[in-house]
Write an enzyme that holds these catalytic residues in place. Structure first.
Site, PDB file in Angstrom:
ATOM      1  N   TYR B 280       0.858  -1.201   0.000  1.00 49.11           N
ATOM      2  CA  TYR B 280       0.000   0.000   0.000  1.00 49.11           C
ATOM      3  C   TYR B 280       0.889   1.244   0.000  1.00 49.11           C
ATOM      4  CZ  TYR B 280      -4.013   2.853   1.676  1.00 49.11           C
ATOM      5  OH  TYR B 280      -5.016   3.765   1.825  1.00 49.11           O
ATOM      6  N   TYR B 328      -2.289   4.573  -9.956  1.00 49.86           N
ATOM      7  CA  TYR B 328      -3.477   3.829 -10.418  1.00 49.86           C
ATOM      8  C   TYR B 328      -4.752   4.489  -9.917  1.00 49.86           C
ATOM      9  CZ  TYR B 328      -6.840  -0.013 -10.918  1.00 49.86           C
ATOM     10  OH  TYR B 328      -7.944  -0.776 -11.226  1.00 49.86           O
TER      11      TYR B 328
END
Ligand SMILES: [Zn+2]
Lengths: 134, 382
Positions: B280, B328
């Site tokens: 992450y 993204y």
């Protein structure tokens, strides 16, 4: 400018904020863990769970541990960039603070520079423990 | 539930009852917890699982000095604690932890320290008292606070952070659904607008809209479904502190280390077995902390590992192959998208598919290094 976001003391933290108002930086230590200091305030030791703890006046000395310079000031903090810093206190714990009486620049704010506490009165209840170059 | 496999060994209420003006909400949780630990003859360090409703399990664990491998924040109202018992039973039977502390505390009458839920809110919460007065304005000014110490400790520069953003954009370029696909250089990153020194805009995640969902069932049933099954090989979790200023080590996340170690041990894999990795990346430093805390790199060596293209296309450890939170998408709780990319890679259908990938590690962070979860996936049943 809106009123600065200020702490609301709880029964467990009131001694700390009363200390700041009286010009003392108060930490807590455990009777069992070799007098180990801890922060933030709570009525027991996070090392061993003992409730035999005491608050004491710390030296107010430390070093600059890490920081960022907020280029997008929160509205209640004014319009100029400011450092949000963490100070490593001489007694062991670390705390978040602001660095005053010092340019808010990477050049002026060097990690490990010695600091000392500088109390900043906000109102009758709240005095914030800020730090300045020692 | 395996009958009689789990027992209650400590139980206690708060020291006082009725009207308790001298304890805040978190203080009531802690008072009851200390009494239950005394009842059981346990210290905080003997507890490795926490469950609570009302307070966050992260805040509770840190306040009590507990390092858990199991944290349950299920909050569905007054029966939350029955659910906590049930979940704890499953967790202990499954080996996620050995000893679970379930707490409750509410200042229903005196209303002391109310409103600090999940640590971010009220001025009486610990964050409200000891962090918010100094001017943090969201994750870009909080998640980033440890980084200058990390850079100094390992003699690294801001340029080292910039490489993370550059290489992840290369992955995003292969992904038609990525928000940003145009190539960027280190200079582009270092010349993008300053957000919070030393972080510039291209070192910070996007802010977008989106969502995701997963469906799980037993491996035995999985073969009857239309899609290629992706098996869960191992799992880990932990929480450290809801206050970034109180992280034990500014160069490493304890929650990452505890969670990662547990997941690798459960999965029974070595680092060299991992074909694909998600970490992450709310900010450019997170993959560096993740690579080191999960054990892929020694402390201080992740930046060189990234710069030498080990995590890039064609590298030996493809990382954040969807482009990550940096390129993204990032709607706020990005962990779901990291899981989706691991599943795509294990199904063999990712836009930037890693050829022949059999094991994917998916590592998430919650809050500002507050919490962590790690899932190891495999597309082979045995
Ligand atoms: Zn102690």
């Amino acid at each position: 400018m809106p009123q600065r976001m200020l702490p609301e003391p709880t029964p467990e933290t009131r001694h700390f904020w009363e200390g700041c108002a009286a010009g003392e930086l108060r930490l807590q230590r455990c009777a069992h863990c070799a007098g180990k200091s801890y922060f933030p305030p709570r009525p027991f030791c996070p090392g061993c769970g003992s409730r035999e703890v005491e608050s004491y006046k710390a030296s107010g000395k430390g070093v600059l541990w890490s920081y960022v310079i907020n280029m997008r000031p929160r509205p209640d903090m004014g319009t100029e960039p400011y450092a949000i810093a963490v100070v490593q206190l001489a007694e062991g714990p670390r705390m978040m603070t602001n660095i005053v009486n010092c340019p808010q620049t990477p050049e002026a704010l060097q990690l490990d520079m010695p600091l000392k506490v500088s109390f900043s009165k906000q109102n009758d209840t709240i005095t914030l423990p800020l730090f300045e170059p020692a | 539930m395996k009958q009689k496999s789990i027992a209650v060994v400590g139980a206690a209420e708060t020291t006082k009852m009725g009207r308790i003006p001298d304890l805040s909400v978190i203080g009531l949780h802690a008072d009851a917890a200390l009494n239950a630990m005394k009842d059981a003859g346990l210290k905080p360090s003997d507890i490795d699982g926490v469950a609570t409703a009302g307070a966050s399990p992260t805040e509770l664990a840190h306040y009590l000095g507990i390092t858990p491998t199991y944290a349950d924040g299920t909050s569905v109202g007054g029966c939350s604690f029955m659910l906590h018992v049930r979940h704890a039973a499953a967790a202990i039977n499954e080996g996620l932890c050995r000893t679970v502390l379930i707490t409750h505390g509410e200042s229903g009458r005196s209303r002391v320290g109310v409103g600090g839920r999940f640590g971010g809110g009220g001025g009486s919460s610990l964050n409200g008292q000891f962090e918010m007065p100094y001017g943090p304005s969201g994750p870009p000014t909080m998640f980033t606070i440890p980084v200058l110490r990390y850079l100094k400790t390992y003699n690294l520069s801001v340029e080292d952070l910039a490489w993370v953003s550059v290489i992840q954009r290369e992955w995003a370029a292969k992904n038609p659904r990525a928000s940003f696909r145009d190539p960027i250089t280190v200079d582009d990153v270092l010349n993008s607008p300053m957000i919070a020194w030393p972080f510039r805009m291209l070192m910070c995640c996007l802010v977008t809209d989106g969502g995701g969902a997963l469906i799980l069932t037993s491996a035995d049933r999985a073969r009857d479904f239309p899609q290629k099954p992706v098996y869960v090989l191992g799992t880990g979790e932990s929480v450290e502190t809801q206050m970034v200023s109180q992280m034990e080590d500014f160069t490493s996340s304890k929650a990452f280390r505890v969670s990662g170690k547990k997941a690798f041990a459960e999965a029974g894999i070595k680092h060299s077995d991992v074909d694909h990795l998600m970490i992450y990346d709310a900010f450019a430093h997170l993959p560096l902390y993740g690579l080191e805390d999960l054990g892929f790199c020694k402390p201080g060596e992740a930046a060189a590992f990234v710069k030498e293209r080990n995590t890039a296309i064609g590298g030996k450890l493809p990382l954040n192959t969807n482009g990550g939170g940096l390129s993204y998408m990032h709607s706020g709780m990005y962990g779901m998208y990291a899981l989706q990319e691991s599943v795509r890679q294990m199904r063999g259908i990712a836009p930037a598919q890693v050829p022949g990938a059999k094991i994917s590690v998916c590592h998430g962070v919650g809050g500002m290094f507050a919490a962590s979860g790690t899932i190891v996936f495999s597309n082979e049943k045995s």
